[in-house]
Design a protein around this motif. Structure first.
Motif, PDB file in Angstrom:
ATOM      1  N   GLU A   1     -21.077  17.304 116.007  1.00 45.12           N
ATOM      2  CA  GLU A   1     -21.281  15.901 115.910  1.00 45.12           C
ATOM      3  C   GLU A   1     -20.892  15.118 117.455  1.00 45.12           C
ATOM      4  O   GLU A   1     -19.810  15.725 117.890  1.00 45.12           O
ATOM      5  CB  GLU A   1     -20.108  15.166 114.968  1.00 45.12           C
TER       6      GLU A   1
ATOM      7  N   GLN B   1     -26.540  20.141 111.758  1.00 49.17           N
ATOM      8  CA  GLN B   1     -26.297  21.059 111.144  1.00 49.17           C
ATOM      9  C   GLN B   1     -27.033  22.299 111.181  1.00 49.17           C
ATOM     10  O   GLN B   1     -28.386  22.093 110.977  1.00 49.17           O
ATOM     11  CB  GLN B   1     -26.062  20.904 109.505  1.00 49.17           C
TER      12      GLN B   1
ATOM     13  N   ARG C   1     -21.626  23.193 112.497  1.00 49.30           N
ATOM     14  CA  ARG C   1     -21.899  21.901 112.569  1.00 49.30           C
ATOM     15  C   ARG C   1     -21.475  21.465 113.851  1.00 49.30           C
ATOM     16  O   ARG C   1     -20.511  21.893 114.325  1.00 49.30           O
ATOM     17  CB  ARG C   1     -20.976  21.184 111.489  1.00 49.30           C
TER      18      ARG C   1
ATOM     19  N   SER D   1     -28.662  19.549 103.330  1.00 47.89           N
ATOM     20  CA  SER D   1     -28.124  19.238 104.385  1.00 47.89           C
ATOM     21  C   SER D   1     -28.335  17.588 104.949  1.00 47.89           C
ATOM     22  O   SER D   1     -27.729  17.124 105.666  1.00 47.89           O
ATOM     23  CB  SER D   1     -28.179  20.084 105.450  1.00 47.89           C
TER      24      SER D   1
ATOM     25  N   LEU E   1     -25.237  14.089 113.919  1.00 49.19           N
ATOM     26  CA  LEU E   1     -24.526  15.175 113.321  1.00 49.19           C
ATOM     27  C   LEU E   1     -25.596  16.358 112.956  1.00 49.19           C
ATOM     28  O   LEU E   1     -26.530  16.285 112.473  1.00 49.19           O
ATOM     29  CB  LEU E   1     -24.157  14.927 112.140  1.00 49.19           C
TER      30      LEU E   1
ATOM     31  N   CYS F   1     -24.974  22.414 119.000  1.00 48.09           N
ATOM     32  CA  CYS F   1     -24.632  23.139 117.914  1.00 48.09           C
ATOM     33  C   CYS F   1     -24.803  24.655 117.685  1.00 48.09           C
ATOM     34  O   CYS F   1     -24.041  25.523 117.401  1.00 48.09           O
ATOM     35  CB  CYS F   1     -25.378  22.303 116.703  1.00 48.09           C
TER      36      CYS F   1
END
Length: 197
Positions: free
Chosen positions: A12, A23, A10, A40, A21, A115
């Motif tokens: 953010e 994922q 994750r 998700s 955000l 990410c």
């Protein structure tokens, strides 16, 4: 060389008061990727944009954002990181400031890339399967030579009048060297057949 993720990651960040955000998770199939995307997606987010890549299959969604400003940049982040067998969802909560098309591309692509950069990864190794029919005397020498082929698995699948049949699974890029080794050990008497790769 292509990579996949070891586990879910994750990341953010806030960009001009909008919250993003990302994922990301490994996915062995399109179905597995779609399950991750569904699980998700944040129900309270304004947009849940995503992309997946599993081999030759790739899909993406802008989820209501202007066309080409979210899903495609996420996919480009996956490809830019040399990733495969991966799904990424980027959820956005609008903060009141319009980002414009270029800002959205940078925000979605950049959040996905950050990410993926932070994620622990592992190389994707292609394997080849070989069937080897050899004499009993050569079997022990072939098995003892497998130490020079890391990641190799071997099992006995049957016996013939003169020997044994082995099923050998090893990294595809080492299969030619293994065939040469078996040919040398058996002085050309072993029969090697390639299976699926």
């Amino acid at each position: 060389m292509m990579f996949t993720l070891i586990r879910t990651e994750r990341f953010e960040q806030d960009i001009k008061k909008s919250r993003f955000l990302a994922q990301a998770a490994p996915a062995g199939s399109e179905e597995e990727a779609r399950r991750f995307i569904a699980a998700s997606s944040m129900p309270d987010a304004g947009h849940n944009c995503w992309a997946l890549r599993v081999g030759d299959v790739y899909r993406f969604s802008d989820d209501g954002e202007p066309g080409g400003t979210a899903g495609r940049p996420i996919l480009q982040a996956i490809e830019g990181q040399g990733m495969d067998r991966v799904a990424v969802v980027v959820s956005r909560w609008f903060g009141g400031i319009l980002l414009g098309a270029g800002g959205l591309v940078r925000a979605y692509g950049g959040t996905a890339a950050s990410c993926l950069k932070a994620a622990e990864r592992e190389p994707i190794v292609a394997y080849a399967t070989l069937s080897v029919a050899c004499g009993f005397a050569e079997e022990a020498r072939i098995r003892s030579s497998l130490g020079s082929f890391p990641g190799t698995r071997v099992e006995t699948t049957g016996f013939t009048a003169d020997g044994v049949r082995l099923l050998v699974t090893l990294p595809q890029d080492r299969s030619d060297a293994f065939v040469r080794l078996v040919t040398d050990i058996s002085r050309g008497q072993a029969v090697v057949e390639r299976g699926g790769e």
